[in-house]
Design an enzyme around this catalytic site. Structure first.
Site, PDB file in Angstrom:
ATOM      1  N   THR A 280       1.039  -1.369   0.073  1.00 52.97           N
ATOM      2  CA  THR A 280       0.170  -0.055   0.021  1.00 52.97           C
ATOM      3  C   THR A 280       0.949   1.302  -0.059  1.00 52.97           C
ATOM      4  O   THR A 280       0.529   2.192  -0.937  1.00 52.97           O
ATOM      5  CB  THR A 280      -0.962  -0.060   1.101  1.00 52.97           C
ATOM      6  OG1 THR A 280      -1.697  -1.091   1.193  1.00 52.97           O
ATOM      7  CG2 THR A 280      -1.757   1.337   1.211  1.00 52.97           C
TER       8      THR A 280
ATOM      9  N   LYS B  49       9.049   1.480  11.673  1.00 49.12           N
ATOM     10  CA  LYS B  49       9.119   1.934  13.094  1.00 49.12           C
ATOM     11  C   LYS B  49       9.816   0.712  13.905  1.00 49.12           C
ATOM     12  O   LYS B  49      10.652   1.050  15.014  1.00 49.12           O
ATOM     13  CB  LYS B  49       7.789   2.224  13.879  1.00 49.12           C
ATOM     14  CG  LYS B  49       6.566   1.086  13.596  1.00 49.12           C
ATOM     15  CD  LYS B  49       5.525   1.667  14.069  1.00 49.12           C
ATOM     16  CE  LYS B  49       4.420   0.622  13.671  1.00 49.12           C
ATOM     17  NZ  LYS B  49       4.195   0.370  11.993  1.00 49.12           N
TER      18      LYS B  49
ATOM     19  N   GLY C  68       2.386   8.362  10.680  1.00 51.62           N
ATOM     20  CA  GLY C  68       2.002   8.488   9.378  1.00 51.62           C
ATOM     21  C   GLY C  68       2.312   9.838   8.760  1.00 51.62           C
ATOM     22  O   GLY C  68       3.620  10.196   8.631  1.00 51.62           O
TER      23      GLY C  68
ATOM     24  N   ILE D 140       1.900  12.919   9.876  1.00 51.97           N
ATOM     25  CA  ILE D 140       1.975  14.079  10.860  1.00 51.97           C
ATOM     26  C   ILE D 140       3.664  14.310  10.959  1.00 51.97           C
ATOM     27  O   ILE D 140       4.434  13.204  11.309  1.00 51.97           O
ATOM     28  CB  ILE D 140       1.526  13.705  12.294  1.00 51.97           C
ATOM     29  CG1 ILE D 140       0.114  13.422  12.391  1.00 51.97           C
ATOM     30  CG2 ILE D 140       1.924  14.737  13.339  1.00 51.97           C
ATOM     31  CD1 ILE D 140      -0.606  13.062  13.802  1.00 51.97           C
TER      32      ILE D 140
ATOM     33  N   GLU E 227      -5.589  -5.593  11.849  1.00 54.41           N
ATOM     34  CA  GLU E 227      -5.273  -6.835  11.334  1.00 54.41           C
ATOM     35  C   GLU E 227      -5.979  -8.232  11.757  1.00 54.41           C
ATOM     36  O   GLU E 227      -6.797  -8.179  12.848  1.00 54.41           O
ATOM     37  CB  GLU E 227      -3.568  -7.061  11.556  1.00 54.41           C
ATOM     38  CG  GLU E 227      -2.737  -6.014  11.060  1.00 54.41           C
ATOM     39  CD  GLU E 227      -2.669  -5.996   9.551  1.00 54.41           C
ATOM     40  OE1 GLU E 227      -3.053  -6.965   8.947  1.00 54.41           O
ATOM     41  OE2 GLU E 227      -2.182  -5.028   9.155  1.00 54.41           O
TER      42      GLU E 227
ATOM     43  N   LYS F 273       6.940   3.359  18.337  1.00 55.04           N
ATOM     44  CA  LYS F 273       6.922   4.802  18.093  1.00 55.04           C
ATOM     45  C   LYS F 273       7.337   5.715  19.178  1.00 55.04           C
ATOM     46  O   LYS F 273       7.954   6.513  19.037  1.00 55.04           O
ATOM     47  CB  LYS F 273       5.147   5.236  17.430  1.00 55.04           C
ATOM     48  CG  LYS F 273       4.986   4.438  16.026  1.00 55.04           C
ATOM     49  CD  LYS F 273       3.352   4.510  16.060  1.00 55.04           C
ATOM     50  CE  LYS F 273       2.921   3.769  14.860  1.00 55.04           C
ATOM     51  NZ  LYS F 273       1.465   3.866  14.549  1.00 55.04           N
TER      52      LYS F 273
END
Length: 443
Positions: free
Chosen positions: A14, A107, A138, A140, A194, A209
């Site tokens: 993606t 990450k 993402g 930001i 998921e 993160k």
């Protein structure tokens, strides 16, 4: 003619496909900004025959991302495969060994190996760093905010909602009164979670993160193993409703802050005041707040996942490479990063939400209050209700044998609260283990 920046792209999922499409869509503007074109000249992915909806006829294809990293025709290596080891790690290490700039959305890789990778990258004469804006929150731009925009600030705390799956689940539980399992199933149906959601709902994604944010904010080596991690799977509609009545909302937060004895890193469900900015972040959005001496608090909000959001951050890092900007991976030379010193979580001070089921008999509440007082804990509020009649006796007027009670403490220590609830749990007046949720003090 100005030579283009030739990109080797490892991963055509993606995010990888979104990078290709965004580079094509923004080609003219990016060239104007960078002074040179940015083109993907080589790629690596597992399946060559898959229809990905983009034209790959003019690019060189590699089955192994490490072979892509050794391609002498590329100027920068972009890794969007994922995974802390395996092909992603081998390929990134190979690119760094060649002295190539690296951009990654990974990450997990950086949370586990970021210190060593940063040292290896910066050891080259070019002093290259690793671009990883896409690895945290993402779209930001929190990495470059911490790394480049706040050097004049002493940061005391960085915290935020860093996982959209968890935020979506907690939002649905609050708005619709649904239980955790129902909301998780819906998140999976919509593609937000998921098939095996453990990494998200148990807090590990947020912890990776947070470890990176801690290194950026405080100049300490990344240490993901030092983080207290609690997920959201034990949160109930009763907790959500109690928080609402008391003026709070429940969010899964990652929090890193300076403490007297080191840096505190925590990931856990947190009660935040409804009046706070972070409390208003709903659905799959992410938000990161930074507390500093010069600016006070700033909050950045945006999509924390998704192809285009993540690709936007990848391209921001590619622009740095295209314009020749070399920035140390964590904002300062890897050799200058301080060893991580963990604050003792037992010394963490704050308010706490406690929910217990107590026997419906005289003296039960007094027993609980005594244990709280014995451990120096003052109570801000006590909420007690009678349960509804039993489901197996429609219309019955006889109350349940146990009653829920909610306690909100004034600021106290983690050590005191855990000792008190341990003493309470040993008493015959309670049914089942007490529930504890930390309350974060926010502006």
């Amino acid at each position: 003619m100005v030579e283009p920046l030739r990109v080797g792209l490892a991963g055509l999922g993606t995010v990888g496909i979104a990078v290709l499409r965004l580079l094509e869509r923004r080609r003219a503007d990016l060239e104007a900004r960078c002074g040179r074109p940015i083109v993907v000249s080589a790629v690596s992915a597992r399946s060559r025959g898959k229809d990905r909806g983009v034209d790959l006829s003019d690019v060189t294809w590699y089955d192994d991302p490490a072979d892509l990293a050794h391609d002498n025709s590329i100027d920068v290596f972009v890794e969007v495969i994922g995974g802390e080891d395996g092909p992603a790690r081998r390929a990134v290490e190979a690119a760094i060994a060649r002295g190539l700039p690296v951009v990654t959305a990974n990450k997990a890789l950086l949370a586990r190996h970021g210190n060593a990778l940063a040292r290896a990258a910066e050891a080259h004469d070019t002093g290259i760093g690793i671009g990883f804006e896409a690895a945290v929150a993402g779209g930001i731009p929190i990495v470059r905010t911490l790394r480049e925009a706040l050097p004049g600030n002493a940061i005391s705390r960085v915290y935020g909602i860093l996982n959209g799956t968890c935020n979506y689940i907690l939002t649905r539980m609050e708005r619709e009164g649904l239980d955790f399992a129902t909301c998780l199933a819906e998140a999976q149906r919509l593609g937000y979670a998921e098939a095996d959601p453990t990494f998200d709902i148990e807090g590990y994604d947020t912890a990776h993160k947070l470890a990176l944010l801690t290194g950026l904010a405080f100049g300490t080596e990344v240490d993901a193993d030092a983080i207290l991690i609690e997920g959201i799977s034990a949160i109930t509609p009763e907790d959500i409703a109690a928080a609402d009545e008391l003026g709070y909302r429940i969010k899964l937060l990652g929090v890193a802050s300076r403490a007297g004895d080191g840096i505190e890193q925590r990931v856990h469900p947190t009660m935040v005041p409804k009046s706070s900015a972070i409390a208003r972040i709903d659905g799959v959005l992410n938000a990161v707040a930074v507390d500093s001496d010069a600016l006070g608090e700033i909050v950045l909000v945006g999509p924390g996942a998704g192809g285009e959001a993540t690709a936007s951050s990848v391209i921001a890092d590619l622009m740095d490479v295209a314009t020749g900007r070399h920035i140390p991976t964590f904002g300062r030379p890897a050799s200058a990063m301080q060893p991580y010193s963990a604050a003792r979580i037992a010394r963490h001070a704050g308010g706490y939400y406690l929910r217990l089921l107590i026997e419906d008999r005289p003296g039960a509440l007094a027993t609980i209050a005594r244990h709280m007082a014995d451990h120096g804990i003052s109570l801000e509020s006590i909420v007690q209700r009678r349960r509804a009649p039993r489901a197996d006796a429609p219309g019955a007027a006889v109350p349940s044998v146990v009653q829920p009670i909610v306690l909100i403490t004034y600021e106290t220590t983690e050590e005191a609260v855990r000792a008190a609830i341990g003493a309470i749990a040993a008493e015959s007046v309670v049914a089942g283990p007490p529930k504890m949720i930390r309350i974060e003090k926010l502006a």
